[in-house]
Design an enzyme around this catalytic site. Structure first.
Site, short mmCIF file in Angstrom:
data_model
loop_
_atom_site.label_atom_id
_atom_site.label_comp_id
_atom_site.label_asym_id
_atom_site.label_seq_id
_atom_site.Cartn_x
_atom_site.Cartn_y
_atom_site.Cartn_z
N TYR A 185 0.84 -1.20 0.00
CA TYR A 185 0.00 0.00 0.00
C TYR A 185 0.87 1.25 0.00
O TYR A 185 0.68 2.17 -0.80
CB TYR A 185 -0.91 -0.01 1.23
CG TYR A 185 -1.82 1.19 1.31
CD1 TYR A 185 -2.99 1.26 0.56
CD2 TYR A 185 -1.49 2.27 2.12
CE1 TYR A 185 -3.82 2.36 0.63
CE2 TYR A 185 -2.32 3.38 2.20
CZ TYR A 185 -3.48 3.42 1.45
OH TYR A 185 -4.30 4.53 1.52
N LYS A 189 1.13 3.85 -3.24
CA LYS A 189 0.72 5.24 -3.11
C LYS A 189 1.87 6.20 -3.33
O LYS A 189 1.68 7.32 -3.83
CB LYS A 189 0.07 5.46 -1.74
CG LYS A 189 -1.27 4.75 -1.58
CD LYS A 189 -2.28 5.20 -2.62
CE LYS A 189 -3.66 4.62 -2.40
NZ LYS A 189 -4.65 5.09 -3.40
#
Length: 274
Positions: A185, A189
């Protein structure tokens, strides 16, 4: 340019695509864009629900909206979705890349980095980063052909910009699984904001602005222990609410940010200011 400052935020008649339009943030963003006059295309894996939500927005706001199925990790699906938007509305003015994967294997998703599965890594990256690239490429190509610019907004994360603090997760669980910030994650990002800067400088000559919206932790059903621990880390001493993201989105989507590109706009209660 508009004749009054109030009109800078007017999106009347513009066409805005929102991927992940049925998500926690997506629904608020779709509704805000429609309330400001945009024809919103609600894009989600669940096409039937996207159609129902688009019809609801149209009834509430009086602007034509469209719901479409799309798997952003699939090139053919993305191209098909963008073609449908152009067939229906004839133009694309705003893209909000908001889709992100929700793993169906929580044990794998929240595994420690030293044990993280490459298969799980690739499944999440396919949506969180590949998907942003595929949709941006397809929409950006059309914006260049249209010749009047546009705004592309990626949804990033505070953990794409800062290292996570593992201590805030002590005692925190979701469906019986101990949670954390997964490495995939954070990496995906970070990639999203890096891609935004690249596209911003590459497409500025075409009048296309590309920015990243960077939310901090948003309250969405976490247990009380996590909320308390996270809130102590934030200068404003609380988690964010999904609806608090829409003001920044409207700014980036509209002519109010006409000279802003390649930027990360933080909506994090001051966490990144420590």
């Amino acid at each position: 340019m508009t004749s009054t400052y109030r009109e800078l935020f007017d999106l009347d008649g513009r066409v805005a695509i929102v991927t992940g339009g049925l998500g926690i943030l997506g629904r608020h963003c779709c509704r805000a864009l429609a309330e400001y006059g945009a024809h919103v295309v609600v894009v989600d894996l669940d096409g039937a629900s996207a159609e129902r939500f688009a019809a609801e927005l149209a009834r509430e706001t009086g602007v034509a909206c469209l719901g479409l199925h799309c798997d952003v990790s699939c090139e053919a699906s993305v191209e098909g979705m963008v073609s449908q938007v152009l067939e229906h509305f004839g133009t694309i003015d705003v893209l909000h890349n908001n889709a992100a994967s929700k793993s169906d294997d929580l044990e794998a998703f929240f595994a420690p980095v030293e044990d993280y599965s490459l298969d799980e890594w690739r499944r999440i990256m396919a949506v969180n980063l590949d998907g942003v690239f595929l949709v941006s490429r397809s929409v950006g190509r059309r914006m260049i052909e249209q010749g009047r610019g546009g705004s592309i907004i990626h949804t990033g994360s505070i953990y794409g910009q800062l290292g996570c603090d593992p201590s805030i997760y002590a005692g925190s669980e979701y469906l019986g699984v101990t949670i954390n910030t997964p490495p995939v994650y954070a990496a995906s990002k970070a990639g999203v904001s890096g891609l935004a800067r690249y596209l911003a400088t590459s497409w500025a000559v075409h009048g296309i602005r590309v920015n990243t919206l960077v939310p901090g932790g948003m309250q969405s059903g976490q247990n009380a222990e996590f909320v308390a621990r996270y809130s102590r880390r934030v200068p404003m001493k609380r988690m964010g609410r999904p609806e608090e993201l829409v003001g920044a989105l409207l700014y980036l989507a509209s002519d109010a940010s006409h000279y802003v590109t390649g930027q990360c706009l933080y909506v994090d209660g001051g966490l990144s200011a420590w």
